[in-house]
Design a protein around this motif. Structure first.
Motif, PDB file in Angstrom:
ATOM      1  N   GLN A   3      73.617  -7.551 -12.071  1.00  0.00           N
ATOM      2  CA  GLN A   3      73.147  -7.064 -13.371  1.00  0.00           C
ATOM      3  C   GLN A   3      73.645  -7.964 -14.498  1.00  0.00           C
ATOM      4  OE1 GLN A   3      70.790  -4.740 -13.571  1.00  0.00           O
ATOM      5  NE2 GLN A   3      70.711  -5.342 -15.721  1.00  0.00           N
ATOM      6  N   ASP A   4      74.867  -8.466 -14.377  1.00  0.00           N
ATOM      7  CA  ASP A   4      75.372  -9.429 -15.369  1.00  0.00           C
ATOM      8  C   ASP A   4      74.486 -10.682 -15.376  1.00  0.00           C
ATOM      9  OD1 ASP A   4      77.516  -7.868 -16.259  1.00  0.00           O
ATOM     10  OD2 ASP A   4      78.921  -8.713 -14.798  1.00  0.00           O
ATOM     11  N   MET A   5      74.065 -11.127 -14.206  1.00  0.00           N
ATOM     12  CA  MET A   5      73.166 -12.301 -14.117  1.00  0.00           C
ATOM     13  C   MET A   5      71.884 -12.026 -14.896  1.00  0.00           C
ATOM     14  SD  MET A   5      74.384 -14.756 -11.943  1.00  0.00           S
ATOM     15  CE  MET A   5      73.014 -15.533 -11.074  1.00  0.00           C
ATOM     16  N   ARG A   6      71.342 -10.819 -14.721  1.00  0.00           N
ATOM     17  CA  ARG A   6      70.095 -10.467 -15.436  1.00  0.00           C
ATOM     18  C   ARG A   6      70.357 -10.379 -16.936  1.00  0.00           C
ATOM     19  NH1 ARG A   6      70.070  -6.420 -11.457  1.00  0.00           N
ATOM     20  NH2 ARG A   6      69.156  -7.257  -9.571  1.00  0.00           N
ATOM     21  N   ASP A   7      71.484  -9.735 -17.322  1.00  0.00           N
ATOM     22  CA  ASP A   7      71.825  -9.617 -18.744  1.00  0.00           C
ATOM     23  C   ASP A   7      71.834 -10.994 -19.411  1.00  0.00           C
ATOM     24  OD1 ASP A   7      72.239  -6.890 -18.411  1.00  0.00           O
ATOM     25  OD2 ASP A   7      74.432  -7.036 -18.340  1.00  0.00           O
ATOM     26  N   LEU A   8      72.379 -11.962 -18.670  1.00  0.00           N
ATOM     27  CA  LEU A   8      72.558 -13.302 -19.235  1.00  0.00           C
ATOM     28  C   LEU A   8      71.369 -14.216 -18.963  1.00  0.00           C
ATOM     29  CD1 LEU A   8      76.298 -13.663 -18.149  1.00  0.00           C
ATOM     30  CD2 LEU A   8      75.457 -13.297 -20.453  1.00  0.00           C
ATOM     31  N   ASN A   9      70.310 -13.635 -18.394  1.00  0.00           N
ATOM     32  CA  ASN A   9      69.102 -14.417 -18.099  1.00  0.00           C
ATOM     33  C   ASN A   9      69.358 -15.593 -17.176  1.00  0.00           C
ATOM     34  OD1 ASN A   9      66.830 -13.284 -19.201  1.00  0.00           O
ATOM     35  ND2 ASN A   9      67.419 -13.941 -21.278  1.00  0.00           N
ATOM     36  N   LEU A  10      70.251 -15.403 -16.240  1.00  0.00           N
ATOM     37  CA  LEU A  10      70.595 -16.493 -15.325  1.00  0.00           C
ATOM     38  C   LEU A  10      69.684 -16.461 -14.105  1.00  0.00           C
ATOM     39  CD1 LEU A  10      74.484 -16.266 -15.563  1.00  0.00           C
ATOM     40  CD2 LEU A  10      73.050 -18.191 -16.265  1.00  0.00           C
ATOM     41  N   PRO A  11      69.243 -17.623 -13.658  1.00  0.00           N
ATOM     42  CA  PRO A  11      68.419 -17.648 -12.448  1.00  0.00           C
ATOM     43  C   PRO A  11      69.291 -17.359 -11.221  1.00  0.00           C
ATOM     44  CG  PRO A  11      68.948 -19.870 -13.142  1.00  0.00           C
ATOM     45  CD  PRO A  11      69.525 -18.953 -14.192  1.00  0.00           C
ATOM     46  N   PHE A  12      68.766 -16.604 -10.291  1.00  0.00           N
ATOM     47  CA  PHE A  12      69.549 -16.333  -9.081  1.00  0.00           C
ATOM     48  C   PHE A  12      69.556 -17.587  -8.206  1.00  0.00           C
ATOM     49  CE2 PHE A  12      69.066 -12.183 -10.731  1.00  0.00           C
ATOM     50  CZ  PHE A  12      70.155 -11.467 -10.260  1.00  0.00           C
ATOM     51  N   PRO A  13      70.747 -17.989  -7.753  1.00  0.00           N
ATOM     52  CA  PRO A  13      70.814 -19.180  -6.904  1.00  0.00           C
ATOM     53  C   PRO A  13      69.945 -19.017  -5.661  1.00  0.00           C
ATOM     54  CG  PRO A  13      73.013 -18.516  -7.583  1.00  0.00           C
ATOM     55  CD  PRO A  13      72.076 -17.427  -8.011  1.00  0.00           C
ATOM     56  N   GLU A  14      69.607 -20.149  -5.098  1.00  0.00           N
ATOM     57  CA  GLU A  14      68.699 -20.131  -3.952  1.00  0.00           C
ATOM     58  C   GLU A  14      69.237 -19.237  -2.825  1.00  0.00           C
ATOM     59  OE1 GLU A  14      70.194 -24.303  -2.028  1.00  0.00           O
ATOM     60  OE2 GLU A  14      69.048 -24.310  -3.905  1.00  0.00           O
ATOM     61  N   PHE A  31      77.284  -4.750 -20.757  1.00  0.00           N
ATOM     62  CA  PHE A  31      76.353  -5.881 -20.889  1.00  0.00           C
ATOM     63  C   PHE A  31      77.088  -7.199 -20.634  1.00  0.00           C
ATOM     64  CE2 PHE A  31      74.105  -9.276 -23.065  1.00  0.00           C
ATOM     65  CZ  PHE A  31      72.791  -9.052 -22.673  1.00  0.00           C
ATOM     66  N   GLY A  32      76.715  -7.865 -19.568  1.00  0.00           N
ATOM     67  CA  GLY A  32      77.217  -9.209 -19.302  1.00  0.00           C
ATOM     68  C   GLY A  32      78.604  -9.285 -18.681  1.00  0.00           C
ATOM     69  N   GLY A  33      79.413  -8.239 -18.907  1.00  0.00           N
ATOM     70  CA  GLY A  33      80.768  -8.254 -18.337  1.00  0.00           C
ATOM     71  C   GLY A  33      80.997  -7.057 -17.448  1.00  0.00           C
ATOM     72  N   ARG A  34      79.901  -6.562 -16.869  1.00  0.00           N
ATOM     73  CA  ARG A  34      79.984  -5.329 -16.051  1.00  0.00           C
ATOM     74  C   ARG A  34      80.922  -5.471 -14.868  1.00  0.00           C
ATOM     75  NH1 ARG A  34      74.791  -2.513 -17.300  1.00  0.00           N
ATOM     76  NH2 ARG A  34      73.588  -4.009 -18.517  1.00  0.00           N
ATOM     77  N   HIS A  35      80.881  -6.654 -14.225  1.00  0.00           N
ATOM     78  CA  HIS A  35      81.658  -6.795 -12.980  1.00  0.00           C
ATOM     79  C   HIS A  35      83.162  -6.880 -13.237  1.00  0.00           C
ATOM     80  CE1 HIS A  35      81.750 -11.096 -14.028  1.00  0.00           C
ATOM     81  NE2 HIS A  35      82.713 -11.216 -13.136  1.00  0.00           N
TER      82      HIS A  35
END
Ligand code: HEM
Length: 195
Positions: free
Chosen positions: A82-93, A136-140
């Motif tokens: 969810q932090d990845m999504r918050d930060l608009n980061l692409p999921f690694p391959e 948001f962004g620091g959930r983990h």
């Protein structure tokens, strides 16, 4: 009888055996300035994504679930996603969790992730300055529901009383730290894929 101050307890053996690795990792993370800007923090989230993807299945380990009943709820992989999504980061391959059958080795890897929730107390303060929170962004980086101290003490008590093989657990913990360090080293290249 094993207790938290017993120098032969597994948790203290793991702490002692990985002290230098932890110190080295902390210094590297700070030297890379991963908490100095929102852009740099994205690299940290990406490395956390890769590490928590690696250990995702270990939180479902049948034998460990009997020893640590709340193990599944301790898993931070969903929050990192969810932090990845918050930060608009692409999921690694494509990639998947490592497969470790041996419970002692697996618990060593989990020690690394569970212990990191203690240091996260300090890290949440740094990310708040960047505008990220447990919503948001620091959930983990958020504390477990019962609080950081009680959660960590419960984990330590469970693993200290279970009779794991300390040599295998130590090897697992060292491998976990080295895995994170390797992701840290490549974090400079990770950030360039996030734009
Ligand atoms: C993903 C990276 C990290 C991992 C995997 C990690 C892992 C760990 C582990 C396993 C412990 C528990 C040690 C024990 O008591 O047995 C711990 C504690 C701690 N970590 Fe980290 N750590 C990370 C990053 C950091 C960073 C960047 C800092 C600060 C610069 C930090 C500061 C601390 C502190 C202060 C504690 C002790 C907290 C306490 O005893 O209350 N950690 N960490």
């Amino acid at each position: 009888m094993t207790n938290m101050s017993d120098p032969l307890s597994l948790s203290l053996r793991l702490k002692d055996a990985t002290h230098t690795l932890h110190e080295d990792l902390d210094k590297s993370i700070m030297a890379h300035g991963l908490f100095s800007s929102a852009e740099k923090y994205k690299s940290f989230v990406q490395l956390q994504y890769l590490f928590h993807r690696d250990i995702n299945d270990l939180y479902k380990h049948d034998q460990l679930l009997e020893i640590i009943p709340d193990l599944a709820t301790r898993n931070r992989f969903a929050q990192v996603c969810q932090d990845m999504r918050d930060l608009n980061l692409p999921f690694p391959e494509a990639g998947s969790s490592i497969c470790i059958q041996d419970a002692s080795t697996a618990v060593g890897w989990l020690y690394v992730a569970e212990g990191s929730k203690l240091g996260a107390n300090f890290l949440t303060k740094l990310v708040e300055k960047l505008g990220f929170t447990e919503n948001f962004g620091g959930r983990h980086l958020a504390a477990d529901p019962g609080g950081r101290g009680p959660s960590w003490n419960a984990f330590k008590s469970a693993i200290d009383l279970a009779g794991f093989d300390p040599v295998l657990a130590t090897a697992g913990a060292k491998s976990g730290f080295m895995r994170v360090k390797n992701y840290m080293i490549t974090s400079d290249t990770l950030i360039s894929t996030s734009n």
